[in-house]
Enzyme design. Structure first.
Site, PDB file in Angstrom:
ATOM      1  N   ALA A   1       0.818  -1.283  -0.168  1.00 30.29           N
ATOM      2  CA  ALA A   1       0.169   0.001   0.222  1.00 30.29           C
ATOM      3  C   ALA A   1       1.077   1.209   0.029  1.00 30.29           C
ATOM      4  CB  ALA A   1      -0.727  -0.005   1.358  1.00 30.29           C
TER       5      ALA A   1
ATOM      6  N   THR B   1      -6.398  -0.711   8.432  1.00 29.03           N
ATOM      7  CA  THR B   1      -6.043   0.332   9.473  1.00 29.03           C
ATOM      8  C   THR B   1      -7.177   0.694  10.299  1.00 29.03           C
ATOM      9  OG1 THR B   1      -5.409   2.716   9.785  1.00 29.03           O
ATOM     10  CG2 THR B   1      -6.064   2.080   7.378  1.00 29.03           C
ATOM     11  N   ASP B   2      -7.096   1.151  11.439  1.00 31.85           N
ATOM     12  CA  ASP B   2      -8.018   1.953  12.135  1.00 31.85           C
ATOM     13  C   ASP B   2      -8.698   3.110  11.451  1.00 31.85           C
ATOM     14  OD1 ASP B   2      -5.945   3.547  12.925  1.00 31.85           O
ATOM     15  OD2 ASP B   2      -6.111   3.255  14.973  1.00 31.85           O
ATOM     16  N   GLU B   3      -7.936   3.779  10.886  1.00 33.96           N
ATOM     17  CA  GLU B   3      -8.270   4.932  10.150  1.00 33.96           C
ATOM     18  C   GLU B   3      -9.362   5.039   9.305  1.00 33.96           C
ATOM     19  OE1 GLU B   3      -5.051   7.604   8.667  1.00 33.96           O
ATOM     20  OE2 GLU B   3      -3.618   6.844  10.164  1.00 33.96           O
TER      21      GLU B   3
ATOM     22  N   TYR C   1      -5.799   8.893   2.044  1.00 41.30           N
ATOM     23  CA  TYR C   1      -5.416   7.434   2.503  1.00 41.30           C
ATOM     24  C   TYR C   1      -6.262   6.648   3.100  1.00 41.30           C
ATOM     25  CZ  TYR C   1      -3.018   3.952   5.642  1.00 41.30           C
ATOM     26  OH  TYR C   1      -2.971   2.896   6.024  1.00 41.30           O
TER      27      TYR C   1
ATOM     28  N   SER D   1      -8.765   5.436   0.702  1.00 41.45           N
ATOM     29  CA  SER D   1      -8.492   4.314  -0.292  1.00 41.45           C
ATOM     30  C   SER D   1      -8.403   3.098   0.423  1.00 41.45           C
ATOM     31  CB  SER D   1      -6.748   4.648  -1.007  1.00 41.45           C
ATOM     32  OG  SER D   1      -6.039   4.734   0.187  1.00 41.45           O
ATOM     33  N   LYS D   2      -7.872   2.968   1.908  1.00 39.40           N
ATOM     34  CA  LYS D   2      -8.038   1.787   2.548  1.00 39.40           C
ATOM     35  C   LYS D   2      -9.348   1.143   2.775  1.00 39.40           C
ATOM     36  CE  LYS D   2      -4.511  -0.149   4.069  1.00 39.40           C
ATOM     37  NZ  LYS D   2      -3.733  -1.271   3.416  1.00 39.40           N
TER      38      LYS D   2
ATOM     39  N   LEU E   1       5.843   9.596  12.517  1.00 36.35           N
ATOM     40  CA  LEU E   1       6.022  10.563  13.356  1.00 36.35           C
ATOM     41  C   LEU E   1       7.131  10.194  14.344  1.00 36.35           C
ATOM     42  CD1 LEU E   1       5.338  12.781  15.672  1.00 36.35           C
ATOM     43  CD2 LEU E   1       3.957  11.170  16.912  1.00 36.35           C
TER      44      LEU E   1
ATOM     45  N   ASP F   1      -1.242  22.502  11.337  1.00 38.45           N
ATOM     46  CA  ASP F   1      -1.815  21.172  11.262  1.00 38.45           C
ATOM     47  C   ASP F   1      -1.702  20.701  10.006  1.00 38.45           C
ATOM     48  OD1 ASP F   1      -2.802  19.440  12.778  1.00 38.45           O
ATOM     49  OD2 ASP F   1      -4.526  20.460  13.542  1.00 38.45           O
TER      50      ASP F   1
HETATM   51  P1  NAD Z   1       5.165   1.012   4.142  1.00 41.24           P
HETATM   52  O1  NAD Z   1       4.848   2.203   3.399  1.00 41.24           O
HETATM   53  O2  NAD Z   1       6.520   0.960   5.124  1.00 41.24           O
HETATM   54  O3  NAD Z   1       5.355  -0.243   3.122  1.00 41.24           O
HETATM   55  C1  NAD Z   1       4.577  -0.474   1.992  1.00 41.24           C
HETATM   56  C2  NAD Z   1       5.239  -1.418   1.077  1.00 41.24           C
HETATM   57  O4  NAD Z   1       4.477  -1.751  -0.060  1.00 41.24           O
HETATM   58  C3  NAD Z   1       6.714  -0.836   0.610  1.00 41.24           C
HETATM   59  O5  NAD Z   1       7.652  -1.968   0.579  1.00 41.24           O
HETATM   60  C4  NAD Z   1       6.341  -0.398  -0.975  1.00 41.24           C
HETATM   61  O6  NAD Z   1       7.411  -0.652  -1.853  1.00 41.24           O
HETATM   62  C5  NAD Z   1       5.398  -1.794  -1.309  1.00 41.24           C
HETATM   63  N1  NAD Z   1       4.277  -1.365  -2.443  1.00 41.24           N
HETATM   64  C6  NAD Z   1       3.652  -0.271  -2.415  1.00 41.24           C
HETATM   65  N2  NAD Z   1       2.762  -0.081  -3.631  1.00 41.24           N
HETATM   66  C7  NAD Z   1       2.744  -1.401  -4.156  1.00 41.24           C
HETATM   67  C8  NAD Z   1       2.511  -1.927  -5.178  1.00 41.24           C
HETATM   68  N3  NAD Z   1       1.691  -1.568  -6.079  1.00 41.24           N
HETATM   69  N4  NAD Z   1       2.711  -3.337  -5.516  1.00 41.24           N
HETATM   70  C9  NAD Z   1       3.701  -4.061  -4.629  1.00 41.24           C
HETATM   71  N5  NAD Z   1       4.125  -3.335  -3.488  1.00 41.24           N
HETATM   72  C10 NAD Z   1       3.947  -2.112  -3.356  1.00 41.24           C
HETATM   73  O7  NAD Z   1       3.815   0.599   4.796  1.00 41.24           O
HETATM   74  P2  NAD Z   1       3.688  -0.297   6.415  1.00 41.24           P
HETATM   75  O8  NAD Z   1       3.744   1.033   7.338  1.00 41.24           O
HETATM   76  O9  NAD Z   1       4.723  -1.170   6.409  1.00 41.24           O
HETATM   77  O10 NAD Z   1       2.120  -0.584   6.225  1.00 41.24           O
HETATM   78  C11 NAD Z   1       2.004  -1.859   5.784  1.00 41.24           C
HETATM   79  C12 NAD Z   1       0.505  -1.901   5.458  1.00 41.24           C
HETATM   80  O11 NAD Z   1      -0.266  -1.882   6.787  1.00 41.24           O
HETATM   81  C13 NAD Z   1      -0.265  -1.029   4.766  1.00 41.24           C
HETATM   82  O12 NAD Z   1      -1.426  -1.589   3.962  1.00 41.24           O
HETATM   83  C14 NAD Z   1      -1.008   0.008   5.800  1.00 41.24           C
HETATM   84  O13 NAD Z   1      -2.287   0.515   5.138  1.00 41.24           O
HETATM   85  C15 NAD Z   1      -1.057  -1.177   6.734  1.00 41.24           C
HETATM   86  N6  NAD Z   1      -1.158  -0.417   8.271  1.00 41.24           N
HETATM   87  C16 NAD Z   1      -0.053   0.248   8.651  1.00 41.24           C
HETATM   88  C17 NAD Z   1       0.012   0.711   9.777  1.00 41.24           C
HETATM   89  C18 NAD Z   1       1.088   1.682  10.303  1.00 41.24           C
HETATM   90  O14 NAD Z   1       1.189   2.384  11.514  1.00 41.24           O
HETATM   91  N7  NAD Z   1       2.459   1.749   9.614  1.00 41.24           N
HETATM   92  C19 NAD Z   1      -0.916   0.480  10.729  1.00 41.24           C
HETATM   93  C20 NAD Z   1      -2.025  -0.143  10.430  1.00 41.24           C
HETATM   94  C21 NAD Z   1      -1.916  -0.780   9.119  1.00 41.24           C
HETATM   95  O1  DAU Z   2      -3.690   4.363  12.710  1.00 42.33           O
HETATM   96  C1  DAU Z   2      -2.951   3.675  11.692  1.00 42.33           C
HETATM   97  C2  DAU Z   2      -2.146   4.328  10.707  1.00 42.33           C
HETATM   98  O2  DAU Z   2      -0.928   5.041  11.384  1.00 42.33           O
HETATM   99  C3  DAU Z   2      -1.693   3.724   9.517  1.00 42.33           C
HETATM  100  O3  DAU Z   2      -2.766   3.050   8.822  1.00 42.33           O
HETATM  101  C4  DAU Z   2      -0.758   4.458   8.567  1.00 42.33           C
HETATM  102  O4  DAU Z   2      -0.259   3.768   7.430  1.00 42.33           O
HETATM  103  C5  DAU Z   2       0.321   5.235   9.510  1.00 42.33           C
HETATM  104  O5  DAU Z   2       1.196   5.976   8.680  1.00 42.33           O
HETATM  105  C6  DAU Z   2      -0.172   5.771  10.548  1.00 42.33           C
HETATM  106  O6  DAU Z   2      -0.974   7.168  10.366  1.00 42.33           O
HETATM  107  P1  DAU Z   2      -0.624   8.413  11.452  1.00 42.33           P
HETATM  108  O7  DAU Z   2      -1.113   9.610  10.191  1.00 42.33           O
HETATM  109  O8  DAU Z   2      -1.524   8.426  12.569  1.00 42.33           O
HETATM  110  O9  DAU Z   2       0.713   8.251  11.553  1.00 42.33           O
HETATM  111  P2  DAU Z   2       1.969   9.657  11.361  1.00 42.33           P
HETATM  112  O10 DAU Z   2       3.286   8.769  12.000  1.00 42.33           O
HETATM  113  O11 DAU Z   2       2.039  10.123  10.133  1.00 42.33           O
HETATM  114  O12 DAU Z   2       1.171  10.561  12.399  1.00 42.33           O
HETATM  115  C7  DAU Z   2       0.954  10.457  13.720  1.00 42.33           C
HETATM  116  C8  DAU Z   2       0.522  11.340  14.603  1.00 42.33           C
HETATM  117  O13 DAU Z   2       1.530  12.440  14.545  1.00 42.33           O
HETATM  118  C9  DAU Z   2      -0.538  12.154  13.782  1.00 42.33           C
HETATM  119  O14 DAU Z   2      -1.469  12.656  14.514  1.00 42.33           O
HETATM  120  C10 DAU Z   2      -0.003  13.251  12.877  1.00 42.33           C
HETATM  121  C11 DAU Z   2       1.390  13.627  14.029  1.00 42.33           C
HETATM  122  N1  DAU Z   2       2.453  14.064  13.495  1.00 42.33           N
HETATM  123  C12 DAU Z   2       3.051  13.526  12.252  1.00 42.33           C
HETATM  124  C13 DAU Z   2       4.330  13.619  11.715  1.00 42.33           C
HETATM  125  C14 DAU Z   2       4.880  13.041  10.607  1.00 42.33           C
HETATM  126  C15 DAU Z   2       3.048  15.221  13.849  1.00 42.33           C
HETATM  127  O15 DAU Z   2       2.557  16.007  14.830  1.00 42.33           O
HETATM  128  N2  DAU Z   2       4.300  15.721  13.270  1.00 42.33           N
HETATM  129  C16 DAU Z   2       4.763  14.958  12.346  1.00 42.33           C
HETATM  130  O16 DAU Z   2       5.937  15.595  11.575  1.00 42.33           O
END
Ligand code: NAD
Ligand code: DAU
Length: 359
Positions: free
Chosen positions: A85, A136-138, A162, A165-166, A202, A293
């Site tokens: 993703a 995701t919880d989002e 985002y 799309s999820k 973050l 923000d």
């Molecule tokens: P990430 O951005 O670190 O990694 C995403 C990976 O997907 C990358 O390696 C990228 O190259 C690959 N990718 C992107 N588009 C692609 C495509 N079209 N075909 C094949 N590979 C592709 O993401 P992450 O943080 O590891 O998240 C992984 C999954 O978990 C995502 O689906 C995200 O929505 C979900 N998720 C993430 C979090 C979080 O906090 N990071 C929380 C809940 C759910």
């Molecule tokens: O809740 C699950 C989601 O968590 C996943 O689905 C997403 O893939 C993952 O990116 C994450 O989304 P968030 O937007 O919550 O994560 P992020 O780390 O970008 O931001 C966490 C919180 O911190 C959010 O409230 C925004 C804030 N933030 C983020 C950044 C990058 C800041 O205050 N400063 C920053 O520079």
């Protein structure tokens, strides 16, 4: 029996942690990692298994039906775990198209390829097959301070490109089960943190900016709340859902660690003050800077993970304080990894996203 598993997006943060965790739990498995290798990927995340004959990295898109059909026919996986993703909310605000392409259309094509393959399996193989979609919880939208936490029946109300799309991808997965009988499960997880996370998110962003002597950008008033889960606990939850989850069900996964962003940033500063004190003796908290923000910034997420606990017997092992300490220590111990991911692309992103966000 040897398990064959196709992981998509396995060169990213959670996918790479999952593959490493999976091999620890299932050393005889064959794992194929299909990854487009976008900016967020780092094949070196899996350096320790590069020479493992049971591991294969394939560069490609989940939306490439020819490639995916070839892989499915060649490796005959019993399990597909879809991590692939576009995952960063801020990037989805700057450029939503890639999110629609991969998260919506990519998931659609992957489901279609999977369905064709699944139909070619024997009846017993069809029953045993699983397609696990990582979400995701989002998708549930934003909570007020007193709202109850999201359950699996909370109505979807995504607010960012985002999360929209999820949410769309979750609906597709549900429909492919309901209409075609594809044996799917979906997981909706809260914010992950831990080793190997790309420093646009973050926690790693704050750790690395702090060490570089840069501003620690906190969006808005810093009181937005997220639930944090250590990535290894997410991996164990996914394994649990694969082994014990019910087909067609969704499972909320969370860490029961609701924290405001400013609290998270302060805890990182305290850990760095202890583990790598600044030369001038002042706290890293001096570097905290409130910036404009995020557009449409969701105020609060909270996960009710009772279904995982009651039905599947899963619980997270790390508290936020133990997980955060391990995470900060990992970034301190891995300067080579850190320097590799901070490429020109990453610097451009920082200029674009934070250049616009004046104090
Ligand atoms: P990430 O951005 O670190 O990694 C995403 C990976 O997907 C990358 O390696 C990228 O190259 C690959 N990718 C992107 N588009 C692609 C495509 N079209 N075909 C094949 N590979 C592709 O993401 P992450 O943080 O590891 O998240 C992984 C999954 O978990 C995502 O689906 C995200 O929505 C979900 N998720 C993430 C979090 C979080 O906090 N990071 C929380 C809940 C759910
Ligand atoms: O809740 C699950 C989601 O968590 C996943 O689905 C997403 O893939 C993952 O990116 C994450 O989304 P968030 O937007 O919550 O994560 P992020 O780390 O970008 O931001 C966490 C919180 O911190 C959010 O409230 C925004 C804030 N933030 C983020 C950044 C990058 C800041 O205050 N400063 C920053 O520079």
């Amino acid at each position: 029996m040897i398990k064959r598993i196709l992981v998509t997006g396995g060169a990213g943060f959670i996918g790479a942690n999952f593959i490493l965790d999976w091999f620890m739990a299932n050393p005889d498995s064959v794992v194929v990692n299909l990854d487009k290798l976008t900016y967020a990927a780092n094949p070196n995340n899996l350096k320790s298994i590069h020479n493992n004959p049971r591991y294969q990295l394939v560069r490609g898109d989940i939306g490439d039906r020819v490639l995916v059909a070839e892989l499915l026919n060649k490796y005959q996986p019993q399990i597909i775990v879809n991590f692939a993703a576009e995952s960063h909310v801020d990037r989805s605000i700057h450029g939503p198209e890639a999110f629609m392409q991969t998260n919506v259309m990519g998931t659609f094509y992957l489901l279609e390829s999977t369905r064709q393959y699944w139909l070619s399996l024997s009846a017993s193989e069809q029953i045993a097959f699983r397609f696990l979609h990582v979400s995701t919880d989002e998708v549930y939208g934003s909570l007020t301070p007193n709202d109850p936490a999201f359950t699996e029946t909370t109505a979807y109300a995504p607010n960012s490109p985002y999360s929209a799309s999820k949410a769309a991808s979750d609906h597709l997965v549900r429909a492919w089960h309901h209409t075609y009988g594809l044996p799917v499960v979906t997981t909706n997880c809260s914010n992950n943190y831990g080793a190997l996370q790309f420093p646009e998110k973050l926690i790693p962003l704050i750790i690395l900016n702090a060490l570089d002597g840069k501003a620690l950008p906190v969006y808005g008033d810093g009181l937005n709340v997220r639930d944090w889960l250590y990535v290894a606990d997410h991996c164990s939850a996914i394994r649990r859902v694969l082994s014990h989850g019910q087909i067609g069900q969704t499972y909320n996964i969370g860490g029961a660690n609701e924290l405001s962003n400013i609290d998270v940033v302060r805890q990182i500063c305290q850990l760095l003050d202890e583990l790598r004190p600044r030369g001038d003796g002042l706290s890293y908290a001096q570097q905290i800077t409130f910036v404009a923000d995020r557009l449409g910034h969701d105020r609060r997420y909270a996960i009710n993970a009772e279904k995982m606990v009651d039905e599947l017997g899963w619980r997270p092992e790390e508290t936020f304080s133990t997980g955060l300490r391990k995470t900060v220590q990992w970034y301190l111990d891995n300067p080579v990894w850190v320097n590799e991911v901070r490429s020109g692309d990453y610097r451009q992103w920082l200029t674009m996203n934070y250049g616009e966000k004046k104090e």
